[in-house]
Scaffold this motif. Structure first.
Motif, short mmCIF file in Angstrom:
data_model
loop_
_atom_site.label_atom_id
_atom_site.label_comp_id
_atom_site.label_asym_id
_atom_site.label_seq_id
_atom_site.Cartn_x
_atom_site.Cartn_y
_atom_site.Cartn_z
N GLN A 1 0.82 -1.20 0.00
CA GLN A 1 0.00 0.00 0.00
C GLN A 1 0.86 1.25 0.00
OE1 GLN A 1 -2.63 -0.33 3.34
NE2 GLN A 1 -3.85 -2.00 2.42
N GLN B 1 3.91 1.50 -1.25
CA GLN B 1 4.50 1.64 -2.58
C GLN B 1 3.48 2.20 -3.57
OE1 GLN B 1 6.13 -2.12 -3.70
NE2 GLN B 1 7.78 -2.08 -2.16
N GLN B 2 2.24 1.76 -3.50
CA GLN B 2 1.20 2.28 -4.40
C GLN B 2 0.95 3.75 -4.16
OE1 GLN B 2 -2.24 -0.16 -3.88
NE2 GLN B 2 -1.35 -1.97 -4.93
N ALA B 3 0.90 4.16 -2.90
CA ALA B 3 0.70 5.58 -2.60
C ALA B 3 1.87 6.42 -3.12
CB ALA B 3 0.53 5.76 -1.09
N HIS B 4 3.09 5.89 -2.93
CA HIS B 4 4.27 6.61 -3.44
C HIS B 4 4.24 6.72 -4.97
CE1 HIS B 4 8.36 8.11 -3.66
NE2 HIS B 4 8.67 7.12 -4.51
N HIS B 5 3.83 5.63 -5.61
CA HIS B 5 3.74 5.65 -7.09
C HIS B 5 2.69 6.66 -7.57
CE1 HIS B 5 3.94 4.19 -11.17
NE2 HIS B 5 2.63 4.02 -11.17
N GLN B 6 1.55 6.73 -6.91
CA GLN B 6 0.52 7.70 -7.30
C GLN B 6 1.02 9.13 -7.09
OE1 GLN B 6 -2.95 6.70 -5.08
NE2 GLN B 6 -3.35 4.78 -6.23
N THR B 7 1.76 9.35 -6.02
CA THR B 7 2.30 10.70 -5.77
C THR B 7 3.27 11.10 -6.87
OG1 THR B 7 2.05 10.31 -3.40
CG2 THR B 7 3.48 12.13 -4.08
N MET C 1 3.37 10.01 -9.98
CA MET C 1 2.63 10.23 -11.23
C MET C 1 1.96 11.60 -11.23
SD MET C 1 3.05 7.68 -13.24
CE MET C 1 1.71 7.92 -14.38
N ALA C 2 1.40 11.99 -10.07
CA ALA C 2 0.77 13.31 -9.98
C ALA C 2 1.79 14.43 -10.16
CB ALA C 2 0.04 13.45 -8.63
N GLN C 3 2.99 14.25 -9.57
CA GLN C 3 4.04 15.27 -9.74
C GLN C 3 4.48 15.37 -11.19
OE1 GLN C 3 7.15 14.24 -6.99
NE2 GLN C 3 5.94 14.78 -5.14
N GLN C 4 4.63 14.22 -11.87
CA GLN C 4 5.04 14.24 -13.29
C GLN C 4 3.98 14.92 -14.14
OE1 GLN C 4 5.94 10.28 -14.50
NE2 GLN C 4 7.74 10.07 -13.17
#
Length: 540
Positions: A11, A13-19, A21-24
């Motif tokens: 969970q 890692q998923q939250a970090h990945h979503q963050t 993607m939002a920054q990119q």
């Protein structure tokens, strides 16, 4: 506990990945905004430079007293002769084209049309700096047959003139214009007809109304043929005229796909083969007639080849007559109703055509019809050898099957063909794997249907001849040796279910037609006893 820790790590890692993607995505939007601002500033600078340049250019033009096109054509016709097509040229203008050769060379090539200008210098300068938007394309998607025609000038093309477009489109659409849709689109509507009948036999819906085309009268066919001939002659003349003008070394011969060339000139080949003697030399001074009648002068291969090509030619003529009869029957069915004098004359003419086509069918099957002196009684004879050669080919077996299924052969002729056809089928051996020859099963089923038909029914003599043909063929196969009786019977039947069903239909129908107490009852019982003895010998 370990499983819970692993889930928590996933969970996180998923939250970090979503963050990330939002920054990119935010960074990409920021970069796009910066690029848009920079592009807007650059366009403003270009507009100011173009305005100053346009003012200087207009002052220089006034000073020199010259008027120049803002989009001057670089090349002329004399630079590229093969690309200098002029709109509206016709074949009749060839002489004028030669007289104005120098003037045509100075004309510019057809340039790609630019965006129309309204005379405002500001609009012209903006069009040079910004992207030119393409004009809206016209869409021609009206499938209604009564749709109005389309002007060729409205079709936008940079590489073809309106006249070239019309020529290409008309050439592509010309096959769809037909005066005789029955023959021109025969395979398409024939497929639809078979499909609808198969659906009805399977209990399904036929798919709506029957929109099959109807045949046309003979004068309409003549008119269509004249139109086709005139078109082809016009095209050939135009091609020849162009070839003479351009001084070409040759031209491609245009082939009509609707009338393919014959593979072999069978009539000439047969006459040449028959006019030679056994040594391969041509006959001299009255010897031709003797050589034709003397079969020993030819080898077995020559005789076989001659008979084979004679049968193929007869089958082709039979197919043409069969299709003509189907077309005539459909034409008469489509013209039901009160008859006028013109329709009566046409039907009389069609009756003569029907008689000619039936005669061609008889010839292809080896049937000869002779009439008595009074012209009322007819005698039908069948040539077993000619019918055997016809049924020895898959195309011949298919021809007889289709003739019987469609009922275009007179019933009296079909009844006399049945015994000889049965003998030809029983004399044909099966393949190496026990499979029947191609097309035999369909032919046997058609013959079985003919036997089982009660109205009109077979005659007693026809059924007796069927058993006589079987007994005669069995006797010739055994050669008088009783030991070969079983093998001969198995060879005739070949283990084929269709053949056995045909013989069973003959026996069943014979018991009804040739019952006891009738004129043919005793003869039928004798033939039936001989047939049953042959079958019992095979079982023993």
């Amino acid at each position: 506990m370990a499983l819970q820790q692993l889930q928590a790590q996933l969970q996180a890692q998923q939250a970090h990945h979503q963050t990330m993607m939002a920054q990119q995505a935010a960074y990409a939007r920021h970069a796009e905004q910066q690029a848009a601002v920079a592009e807007l500033q650059r366009q403003r600078e270009l507009e100011q430079q173009s305005k100053s340049g346009a003012a200087a250019a207009s002052a220089a033009t006034k000073k020199k007293g010259q008027e120049q096109d803002p989009e001057e054509t670089r090349f002329k016709k004399k630079d590229f002769p093969t690309l200098g097509a002029v709109v509206g040229k016709d074949d009749d203008d060839d002489d004028d084209e030669e007289s104005k050769g120098e003037e045509d060379e100075d004309e510019p090539l057809n340039a790609i049309p630019s965006r129309p200008s309204d005379g405002n210098a500001t609009t012209q300068t903006q069009s040079t700096s910004t992207m030119i938007t393409a004009p809206a394309r016209l869409l021609f998607c009206n499938p209604t047959p009564t749709a109005p025609p389309i002007n060729a000038n409205n079709v936008r093309s940079f590489f073809m003139t309106p006249r070239d477009l019309c020529y290409v489109i008309h050439s592509m659409m010309r096959p769809l214009i037909s005066l005789d849709a029955y023959n021109d689109d025969y395979y398409r509507w024939g497929y639809d007809d078979r499909r609808s009948r198969n659906l009805l036999m399977l209990g399904g819906a036929a798919g709506g109304m029957n929109n099959l085309p109807n045949p046309v009268w003979k004068e309409t066919k003549v008119k269509a043929q004249e139109i086709e001939t005139n078109f082809r002659s016009t095209v050939e003349k135009r091609s020849e005229k162009w070839a003479d003008k351009k001084q070409t070394l040759g031209r491609t011969v245009k082939v009509n796909v609707k009338r393919p060339k014959a593979l072999l000139a069978t009539s000439g080949a047969l006459s040449t083969a028959l006019s030679k003697n056994g040594n391969g030399e041509e006959s001299k001074d009255g010897e031709a007639g003797d050589d034709i009648t003397d079969h020993q002068q030819h080898s077995d291969d020559d005789q076989h080849r001659i008979k084979m090509w004679t049968a193929r030619l007869a089958i082709d003529k039979g197919y043409v007559a069969y299709l003509d009869l189907l077309e005539t029957r459909r034409l008469l069915q489509s013209q039901a109703g009160p008859m006028s004098d013109t329709v009566a004359e046409r039907r009389a003419e069609l009756t003569r055509d029907v008689e000619d086509n039936v005669a061609k069918l008889h010839s292809s099957l080896g049937v000869t019809v002779t009439k008595d002196d009074d012209g009322h009684r007819r005698t039908i004879d069948v040539d077993s050898a000619a019918l055997g050669w016809t049924l020895g080919m898959p195309k011949g077996r298919m021809l007889l099957s289709r003739i019987l299924d469609d009922g275009v052969l007179p019933h009296s002729s079909a009844c006399r063909v049945l015994p000889k056809a049965l003998g030809a089928i029983l004399a044909t051996s099966s393949g190496p794997d026990g499979a029947p020859p191609r097309g035999e099963d369909r032919l046997v089923r058609s013959l079985t249907g003919l036997v089982q038909t009660t109205q009109p029914s077979l005659g007693p003599q026809d059924l007796i001849d069927c058993l006589s043909e079987f007994v005669t063929l069995h006797a010739s196969s055994t050669g008088g040796d009783p030991a070969k009786a079983g093998a001969a019977t198995r060879s005739m039947l070949g283990g084929q279910r269709a053949r056995m069903e045909l013989l069973h239909a003959v026996l069943s129908r014979g018991d009804v037609v040739c019952s006891e107490g009738t004129e043919y009852g005793g003869v039928w019982k004798a033939k039936e006893a001989a047939f049953m003895s042959i079958l019992s010998a095979m079982a023993g």
